[in-house]
Design an enzyme around this catalytic site. Structure first.
Site, PDB file in Angstrom:
ATOM      1  N   SER A  83       0.838  -1.196   0.000  1.00 47.56           N
ATOM      2  CA  SER A  83       0.000   0.000   0.000  1.00 47.56           C
ATOM      3  C   SER A  83       0.883   1.259   0.000  1.00 47.56           C
ATOM      4  O   SER A  83       1.770   1.368  -0.845  1.00 47.56           O
ATOM      5  CB  SER A  83      -0.960  -0.067   1.194  1.00 47.56           C
ATOM      6  OG  SER A  83      -1.991   0.854   1.034  1.00 47.56           O
ATOM      7  N   ASP A 220     -14.496 -11.583   7.986  1.00 46.76           N
ATOM      8  CA  ASP A 220     -13.435 -10.586   8.104  1.00 46.76           C
ATOM      9  C   ASP A 220     -13.966  -9.167   7.855  1.00 46.76           C
ATOM     10  O   ASP A 220     -14.399  -8.846   6.748  1.00 46.76           O
ATOM     11  CB  ASP A 220     -12.325 -10.936   7.105  1.00 46.76           C
ATOM     12  CG  ASP A 220     -11.084 -10.087   7.310  1.00 46.76           C
ATOM     13  OD1 ASP A 220     -11.147  -9.111   8.079  1.00 46.76           O
ATOM     14  OD2 ASP A 220     -10.064 -10.404   6.684  1.00 46.76           O
ATOM     15  N   ASP A 241      -9.090  -3.487  -5.517  1.00 40.84           N
ATOM     16  CA  ASP A 241      -9.036  -4.416  -4.378  1.00 40.84           C
ATOM     17  C   ASP A 241      -9.771  -3.822  -3.189  1.00 40.84           C
ATOM     18  O   ASP A 241      -9.648  -4.285  -2.067  1.00 40.84           O
ATOM     19  CB  ASP A 241      -7.574  -4.755  -4.038  1.00 40.84           C
ATOM     20  CG  ASP A 241      -6.781  -3.554  -3.516  1.00 40.84           C
ATOM     21  OD1 ASP A 241      -7.352  -2.462  -3.345  1.00 40.84           O
ATOM     22  OD2 ASP A 241      -5.571  -3.722  -3.265  1.00 40.84           O
ATOM     23  N   HIS A 263      -7.415  -5.772  -0.539  1.00 44.13           N
ATOM     24  CA  HIS A 263      -6.246  -4.965  -0.169  1.00 44.13           C
ATOM     25  C   HIS A 263      -5.533  -5.484   1.087  1.00 44.13           C
ATOM     26  O   HIS A 263      -4.344  -5.241   1.270  1.00 44.13           O
ATOM     27  CB  HIS A 263      -6.687  -3.511   0.032  1.00 44.13           C
ATOM     28  CG  HIS A 263      -5.549  -2.549   0.077  1.00 44.13           C
ATOM     29  ND1 HIS A 263      -4.808  -2.226  -1.032  1.00 44.13           N
ATOM     30  CD2 HIS A 263      -5.003  -1.846   1.100  1.00 44.13           C
ATOM     31  CE1 HIS A 263      -3.861  -1.371  -0.695  1.00 44.13           C
ATOM     32  NE2 HIS A 263      -3.961  -1.113   0.597  1.00 44.13           N
TER      33      HIS A 263
END
Ligand code: CA
Length: 296
Positions: A83, A220, A241, A263
């Site tokens: 990232s 999640d 993502d 991500h």
């Protein structure tokens, strides 16, 4: 012990926004470090400011690289950034290519994040909701710093506005004009394999119905967030993502840009809760073997 991942140079892992080394017992790079070490690699997960500009984070990283070179006796390091960590390592390699063997961007917003653009537009910092969001993020950052058992250094400076600006399309365009190394010449293309003696690589994932939203990711919260965030994308609608667009992630040799990984899945978060047919740790092992084969 296998030596498949025994790269010539140490592998330094650099986290993204709100990064950490280990929250109590929960590492940022879930499962990556022991797996790489089992393969013979020297792996060092580092900390830089959780919220700051890519330039400030990059300067901090250069300081850490100096220490790592002294401690290990190595001449260079292989940098892998997730990232905003990708922008951070690009800065370090642009400034000190002599110390860097390779730069690998994992889901890096190398052309900006449309999610950051959305927040800039919808939550301007002078408005009440902008201030509320900033306060919430600063609080989260403070709590995470308190819980980080993997980083024992001094408190690193925080500048949330600088961090945000470092992630918008306009902010990254400015950054790219100063630090263009490894960027593709055309949108969606590949970048140079090597610039100033530094190899450049990237990989990323996209949300894929029936794959990323399956099995453990149903539990999640970070995956559910990615599904919501993906709706803010317009230029790369359906091709993100959740936080970074597929083409925006391109840098150097594009290993692949559509792994079925959101991500967070791409670094095996949270706690290895990922979708179907995805193995984020295996991608790191493959890549270390690739670096080794390239003599890096
Ligand atoms: Ca996940």
């Amino acid at each position: 012990m296998s030596q498949e991942q025994a790269t010539r140079y140490p592998i330094v892992l650099v986290p993204g926004l709100l990064g950490f080394v280990k929250l109590v017992v929960y590492p940022y790079w879930v499962g990556m470090v022991p797996a790489l070490r089992r393969g013979g690699a020297t792996v060092i997960p580092v900390m830089v400011s959780a919220m700051n500009s890519s330039e400030i984070r990059g300067e901090q990283l250069l300081g850490r690289i100096d220490e790592i070179l002294r401690e290990t006796g190595a001449a260079k390091v292989n940098l892998i950034g997730h990232s905003q960590g990708a922008l951070t390592i690009r800065y370090a390699a642009a400034k000190r290519p002599d110390l860097i063997a390779s730069v690998t961007s994992v889901a890096g917003p190398n052309h900006g994040s449309e999610l950051a653009d959305f927040f800039e537009l919808r939550f301007p910092r002078h408005t009440a909701r902008g201030r509320l969001l900033n306060a919430a993020l600063l609080f989260v950052g403070w709590v995470m710093h308190r819980l980080d058992t993997g980083y024992r250094g001094t408190r690193l400076p925080t500048d949330l506005d600088a961090a945000h600006h470092s992630l918008t399309t306009a902010g990254v365009a400015l950054f790219n004009r100063q630090f263009p190394q490894g960027l593709p010449q055309i949108w969606g293309g590949q970048g140079a394999e090597q610039v100033n003696g530094v190899r450049y690589y990237s990989w990323s994932g996209t949300l894929q119905k029936g794959r990323t939203n399956r099995v453990l990711n149903l539990l999640d919260v970070t995956h559910i967030s990615c599904q919501i965030f993906a709706r803010t994308f317009t230029k790369e609608r359906g091709q993100s993502d959740g936080m970074v667009g597929r083409f925006s992630s391109h840098l150097g040799t594009v290993i692949r840009d559509d792994y079925p990984l959101d991500h967070f899945d791409i670094v095996n978060q949270s706690l290895g809760l990922v979708g179907k047919g995805a193995n984020a740790v295996a991608l790191f092992l493959e890549h270390a073997a690739r670096l080794k084969a390239a003599g890096l």
